[in-house]
Design a protein around this motif. Structure first.
Motif, short mmCIF file in Angstrom:
data_model
loop_
_atom_site.label_atom_id
_atom_site.label_comp_id
_atom_site.label_asym_id
_atom_site.label_seq_id
_atom_site.Cartn_x
_atom_site.Cartn_y
_atom_site.Cartn_z
N THR A 195 6.62 4.09 0.05
CA THR A 195 5.39 3.86 0.81
C THR A 195 4.20 4.17 -0.09
O THR A 195 4.26 5.13 -0.88
CB THR A 195 5.32 4.76 2.06
OG1 THR A 195 5.46 6.13 1.68
CG2 THR A 195 6.37 4.40 3.07
N PRO A 196 3.13 3.36 -0.03
CA PRO A 196 2.97 2.22 0.86
C PRO A 196 3.86 1.05 0.46
O PRO A 196 4.49 1.08 -0.58
CB PRO A 196 1.48 1.87 0.72
CG PRO A 196 1.01 2.53 -0.50
CD PRO A 196 1.95 3.60 -0.87
N THR B 177 -2.32 -3.17 1.18
CA THR B 177 -2.22 -1.94 1.97
C THR B 177 -3.46 -1.07 1.71
O THR B 177 -4.11 -1.19 0.67
CB THR B 177 -0.96 -1.15 1.61
OG1 THR B 177 -1.06 -0.73 0.24
CG2 THR B 177 0.28 -2.00 1.79
N PHE C 179 3.99 -3.11 -4.52
CA PHE C 179 3.01 -3.24 -3.44
C PHE C 179 1.63 -3.43 -4.05
O PHE C 179 1.41 -3.14 -5.24
CB PHE C 179 3.03 -2.02 -2.53
CG PHE C 179 2.57 -0.74 -3.17
CD1 PHE C 179 1.23 -0.35 -3.09
CD2 PHE C 179 3.46 0.07 -3.85
CE1 PHE C 179 0.80 0.83 -3.68
CE2 PHE C 179 3.04 1.25 -4.44
CZ PHE C 179 1.70 1.64 -4.36
N THR D 94 -2.76 -2.96 -3.19
CA THR D 94 -3.74 -2.31 -2.31
C THR D 94 -4.93 -3.24 -2.10
O THR D 94 -5.27 -4.05 -2.97
CB THR D 94 -4.24 -0.99 -2.90
OG1 THR D 94 -4.72 -1.22 -4.23
CG2 THR D 94 -3.12 0.04 -2.95
#
Length: 365
Positions: free
Chosen positions: A15-16, A21, A92, A94
């Motif tokens: 996570t994230p 995100t 991931f 952001t």
């Protein structure tokens, strides 16, 4: 054949996760069914987020937060209880910052890094936008000194109206102290209306000799004291008593040596009293108090205060004095008829607060 419990697959959770995100949170990696042996988190520019695996080997948390507008690749190596190793990869991104907050910092901006400053020089950060999350921001500011100098951050309003945080020692710096600021702000949210910080800031400097400028407006005299010894006394003329042209008192800190500059009274609220080029100008406050050469006031040096608020002296004295002082030198100004004490945000006026008063301005108290 059914694998034993010791050889069952390890499940890794990062996570994230996903696309765009929210930034501003640390990266967390957890393992179930085994332990983490290593974790690497890298952005597209090759910068790594440092972190550490917990004592039980089941989790890893980054030290720094994920920054806005970045893409991260995560590689986690695990081992089952039975000894089987496995590598898991994840990624991931952001969301970019919708607003960016920037910092003007001293000493550093305009003076370069590695400079030598006087014993009263604070570390000062002025922000472009409001800072509501003051405690979170202050946690990211690291001061390292060569002799473990005691000091504190304090939040104040800059003369410009912007939010500002200064770090000052409990008492004047010890000469020779080496100081480093690491403002690890990248990925920190300023709060409402402030935006994100998207870079870190750093500066280093060294403290010079214990040099103090004593200004006695009642005696119309300036004294330069270095390492406890009087170097020279200079006759001066301060601000005219009884009105807006009076000088400030208290401790002002030499902000900058600006040389020959144009001084226009309209910029400091004194109508059209003057507009002239002034030599050997040394800024003491944002509100316009300087020490400088004032040959037009020669008959008042050592006799009376007849300036528009500055500390004036002869060309010869100003030339000599200008060569002796450096930014960060304190001017300890006394006098009966003044406008009051220099405010913390009017230049570097934090020294006019007691140590207890200053500590109370920290967001972490």
């Amino acid at each position: 054949m059914t694998p034993s419990a010791d050889d069952r697959a390890v499940t890794v959770t990062v996570t994230p996760t996903g696309e765009r995100t929210p930034a501003g949170e640390p990266v967390r990696v957890t393992a179930s069914g085994g332990t983490l042996t290593s974790v690497t988190v890298t952005d597209t520019e090759g910068h790594k987020l440092a972190g550490k695996v917990a004592a039980d080997g089941r989790s890893w948390v980054s030290v720094r937060k994920a920054v806005p507008g970045a893409a991260y690749a995560v590689t986690a190596t695990t081992r089952t209880d039975g000894g089987t190793a496995k590598t898991t990869e994840a990624a991931f991104t952001t969301a970019p910052a919708d607003k960016v907050n920037k910092v003007d910092w001293r000493p550093g901006t305009g003076t370069g890094t590695g400079t030598t400053v006087g014993v009263a020089q604070p570390i000062s950060l002025v922000f472009d936008h409001p800072v509501k999350n003051r405690a979170e921001v202050e946690k990211q500011l690291r001061i390292t000194t060569s002799n473990h100098t005691e000091g504190s951050w304090g939040w104040i309003r800059d003369w410009s109206g912007r939010d500002r945080v200064d770090w000052r020692p409990k008492s004047y710096w010890k000469p020779g102290t080496k100081v480093t600021l690491n403002a690890e702000l990248n990925g920190t949210d300023s709060g409402a209306a402030g935006g994100w910080f998207v870079r870190d800031y750093t500066t280093t400097f060294t403290i010079g000799a214990r040099q103090i400028v004593e200004v006695d407006l009642d005696r119309h005299q300036l004294t330069l004291v270095r390492d406890g010894e009087t170097v020279r006394r200079i006759p001066v003329s301060g601000g005219t008593p009884g009105g807006d042209k009076r000088s400030w008192r208290g401790t002002a800190v030499l902000m900058a040596k600006e040389g020959t500059i144009n001084m226009n009274s309209e910029t400091v609220g004194l109508a059209d009293a003057y507009n002239k080029m002034v030599d050997y100008s040394m800024r003491l406050t944002w509100s316009g108090m300087y020490a400088h050469a004032a040959p037009w006031n020669a008959r008042w040096f050592g006799n009376a205060n007849r300036s528009s608020g500055c500390i004036g002296m002869s060309d010869a004295d100003a030339a000599w004095f200008y060569g002796q002082v450096r930014p960060g030198n304190p001017f300890e100004i006394t006098g009966k008829d003044t406008k009051g004490v220099v405010a913390p945000g009017n230049g570097f006026g934090a020294w006019n607060l007691s140590w207890t008063e200053w500590q109370q301005k920290s967001a972490l108290r």
